[in-house]
Design a protein around this motif. Structure first.
Motif, PDB file in Angstrom:
ATOM      1  N   ALA A 169     -33.075 -45.417  34.985  1.00 43.49           N
ATOM      2  CA  ALA A 169     -32.956 -44.152  34.450  1.00 43.49           C
ATOM      3  C   ALA A 169     -34.694 -43.631  33.747  1.00 43.49           C
ATOM      4  O   ALA A 169     -34.649 -42.734  33.847  1.00 43.49           O
ATOM      5  CB  ALA A 169     -31.505 -44.106  33.665  1.00 43.49           C
ATOM      6  N   PHE A 170     -35.050 -44.878  32.962  1.00 40.46           N
ATOM      7  CA  PHE A 170     -36.092 -44.694  32.620  1.00 40.46           C
ATOM      8  C   PHE A 170     -37.302 -45.194  33.779  1.00 40.46           C
ATOM      9  O   PHE A 170     -38.324 -45.458  32.650  1.00 40.46           O
ATOM     10  CB  PHE A 170     -36.142 -45.504  31.052  1.00 40.46           C
ATOM     11  CG  PHE A 170     -35.617 -44.236  30.027  1.00 40.46           C
ATOM     12  CD1 PHE A 170     -36.195 -43.619  29.660  1.00 40.46           C
ATOM     13  CD2 PHE A 170     -34.109 -44.196  29.834  1.00 40.46           C
ATOM     14  CE1 PHE A 170     -36.407 -42.768  28.639  1.00 40.46           C
ATOM     15  CE2 PHE A 170     -33.565 -43.634  28.306  1.00 40.46           C
ATOM     16  CZ  PHE A 170     -34.637 -42.825  28.247  1.00 40.46           C
ATOM     17  N   HIS A 184     -30.913 -38.523  30.374  1.00 44.82           N
ATOM     18  CA  HIS A 184     -31.524 -39.798  31.577  1.00 44.82           C
ATOM     19  C   HIS A 184     -30.225 -41.096  31.082  1.00 44.82           C
ATOM     20  O   HIS A 184     -29.895 -41.291  31.982  1.00 44.82           O
ATOM     21  CB  HIS A 184     -32.601 -40.722  30.929  1.00 44.82           C
ATOM     22  CG  HIS A 184     -33.723 -39.249  31.730  1.00 44.82           C
ATOM     23  ND1 HIS A 184     -33.740 -38.751  32.467  1.00 44.82           N
ATOM     24  CD2 HIS A 184     -34.719 -39.283  30.937  1.00 44.82           C
ATOM     25  CE1 HIS A 184     -34.784 -38.336  32.453  1.00 44.82           C
ATOM     26  NE2 HIS A 184     -35.243 -38.165  31.568  1.00 44.82           N
ATOM     27  N   TYR A 185     -30.044 -41.176  29.964  1.00 43.29           N
ATOM     28  CA  TYR A 185     -28.983 -42.972  29.934  1.00 43.29           C
ATOM     29  C   TYR A 185     -27.692 -42.402  30.131  1.00 43.29           C
ATOM     30  O   TYR A 185     -26.867 -42.927  30.746  1.00 43.29           O
ATOM     31  CB  TYR A 185     -28.853 -43.218  28.655  1.00 43.29           C
ATOM     32  CG  TYR A 185     -30.168 -44.187  27.714  1.00 43.29           C
ATOM     33  CD1 TYR A 185     -30.154 -44.682  28.639  1.00 43.29           C
ATOM     34  CD2 TYR A 185     -31.306 -43.792  26.268  1.00 43.29           C
ATOM     35  CE1 TYR A 185     -31.201 -45.997  28.310  1.00 43.29           C
ATOM     36  CE2 TYR A 185     -32.308 -44.838  26.050  1.00 43.29           C
ATOM     37  CZ  TYR A 185     -31.980 -45.685  27.296  1.00 43.29           C
ATOM     38  OH  TYR A 185     -33.149 -46.652  26.441  1.00 43.29           O
ATOM     39  N   TYR A 211     -33.803 -37.982  26.556  1.00 49.00           N
ATOM     40  CA  TYR A 211     -33.565 -39.936  26.232  1.00 49.00           C
ATOM     41  C   TYR A 211     -32.142 -39.705  26.333  1.00 49.00           C
ATOM     42  O   TYR A 211     -31.813 -40.093  27.870  1.00 49.00           O
ATOM     43  CB  TYR A 211     -34.086 -40.127  25.055  1.00 49.00           C
ATOM     44  CG  TYR A 211     -35.801 -39.816  24.410  1.00 49.00           C
ATOM     45  CD1 TYR A 211     -36.246 -40.845  24.941  1.00 49.00           C
ATOM     46  CD2 TYR A 211     -35.418 -38.982  23.394  1.00 49.00           C
ATOM     47  CE1 TYR A 211     -37.371 -40.819  25.228  1.00 49.00           C
ATOM     48  CE2 TYR A 211     -36.939 -39.145  23.254  1.00 49.00           C
ATOM     49  CZ  TYR A 211     -37.644 -39.985  23.699  1.00 49.00           C
ATOM     50  OH  TYR A 211     -39.431 -39.607  23.454  1.00 49.00           O
ATOM     51  N   ASP A 258     -36.049 -33.711  34.647  1.00 50.03           N
ATOM     52  CA  ASP A 258     -37.313 -33.948  33.683  1.00 50.03           C
ATOM     53  C   ASP A 258     -37.903 -32.398  34.476  1.00 50.03           C
ATOM     54  O   ASP A 258     -38.256 -31.314  33.709  1.00 50.03           O
ATOM     55  CB  ASP A 258     -38.456 -34.688  34.067  1.00 50.03           C
ATOM     56  CG  ASP A 258     -38.398 -36.594  33.214  1.00 50.03           C
ATOM     57  OD1 ASP A 258     -37.228 -36.171  32.376  1.00 50.03           O
ATOM     58  OD2 ASP A 258     -39.463 -36.396  33.301  1.00 50.03           O
ATOM     59  N   SER A 265     -33.122 -39.439  39.296  1.00 48.85           N
ATOM     60  CA  SER A 265     -32.164 -37.953  38.528  1.00 48.85           C
ATOM     61  C   SER A 265     -32.997 -37.861  37.677  1.00 48.85           C
ATOM     62  O   SER A 265     -32.909 -37.161  36.696  1.00 48.85           O
ATOM     63  CB  SER A 265     -31.292 -38.915  38.339  1.00 48.85           C
ATOM     64  OG  SER A 265     -31.506 -39.857  37.269  1.00 48.85           O
ATOM     65  N   HIS A 266     -33.944 -39.164  37.107  1.00 49.44           N
ATOM     66  CA  HIS A 266     -35.053 -38.851  36.120  1.00 49.44           C
ATOM     67  C   HIS A 266     -35.873 -37.523  36.150  1.00 49.44           C
ATOM     68  O   HIS A 266     -36.178 -36.825  35.115  1.00 49.44           O
ATOM     69  CB  HIS A 266     -35.788 -39.832  36.115  1.00 49.44           C
ATOM     70  CG  HIS A 266     -36.861 -40.071  34.646  1.00 49.44           C
ATOM     71  ND1 HIS A 266     -36.658 -40.728  33.851  1.00 49.44           N
ATOM     72  CD2 HIS A 266     -38.280 -39.667  34.674  1.00 49.44           C
ATOM     73  CE1 HIS A 266     -37.724 -40.889  33.051  1.00 49.44           C
ATOM     74  NE2 HIS A 266     -38.575 -39.525  33.445  1.00 49.44           N
TER      75      HIS A 266
END
Length: 187
Positions: free
Chosen positions: A28-29, A5-6, A2, A95, A90-91
């Motif tokens: 980002a999410f 990502h932020y 979490y 991941d 970027s997610h």
């Protein structure tokens, strides 16, 4: 994952001043938000035996999500579009080493990429393990928070003390990362 990502969204914000912060944070999410929606309507089940996220997290899906979302901000200029696209994409990159299962190249593909480093979904831990996964995320978080802080504090501000905003943001994300430590230590 979490807080990392932020942190990517925050890191991009000083370098793409016309990109709205809310768009960077949402971007980002975006794959996770798509997954939640698709899981709720039954397209991407979330059980331990039938976990599926090819429509929201595959390489192709992430590229499409990034492109569509970024183009919504085309009036903000190329730098904003590029920043938003990179934050969404970027997610996938973040991941990749820690995703619960290998990531599909495209929805329903036989080709899956990744390492299962974190955990083989619903079975044994992968080679990275819970603790090492947390530390990997923490290091990524610190790297992007440093980029954010340097970029934000070098930029001219109309505010008297922008360091307070930067410090609060960094403390909040480090706190979020510390909260995710609880499953690693058995709380």
């Amino acid at each position: 994952m979490y807080a990392p990502h932020y942190s990517v969204a925050l890191a991009a914000s000083p370098y793409a001043r016309r990109a709205p912060l809310w768009a960077l944070l949402t971007g980002a999410f975006l794959p996770d938000l798509a997954w939640i929606f698709l899981a709720r309507i039954g397209i991407e089940p979330a059980g331990t035996t039938n976990f599926f996220d090819d429509w929201s997290h595959s390489l192709l899906s992430t590229v499409i999500l990034a492109t569509i979302f970024a183009l919504l901000f085309s009036r903000k200029g190329r730098a904003a579009v590029l920043a938003i696209w990179l934050v969404v994409f970027s997610h996938f990159v973040l991941d990749f080493p820690v995703h619960p299962k290998k990531i599909a190249a495209y929805p329903l593909a036989h080709l899956h990429i990744g390492s299962n480093a974190w955990i083989a979904w619903g079975s044994r831990p992968g080679w990275l393990g819970w603790d090492n996964d947390w530390w990997l995320q923490f290091v990524v978080l610190l790297i992007f928070l440093r980029i954010y802080a340097i970029g934000s504090l070098r930029r001219p501000h109309s505010e008297h003390e922008p360091w307070k905003i930067v410090a609060a943001s960094c403390v909040a994300l480090i706190g979020l990362q510390l909260v995710t430590l609880a499953p690693c230590v058995g709380y």
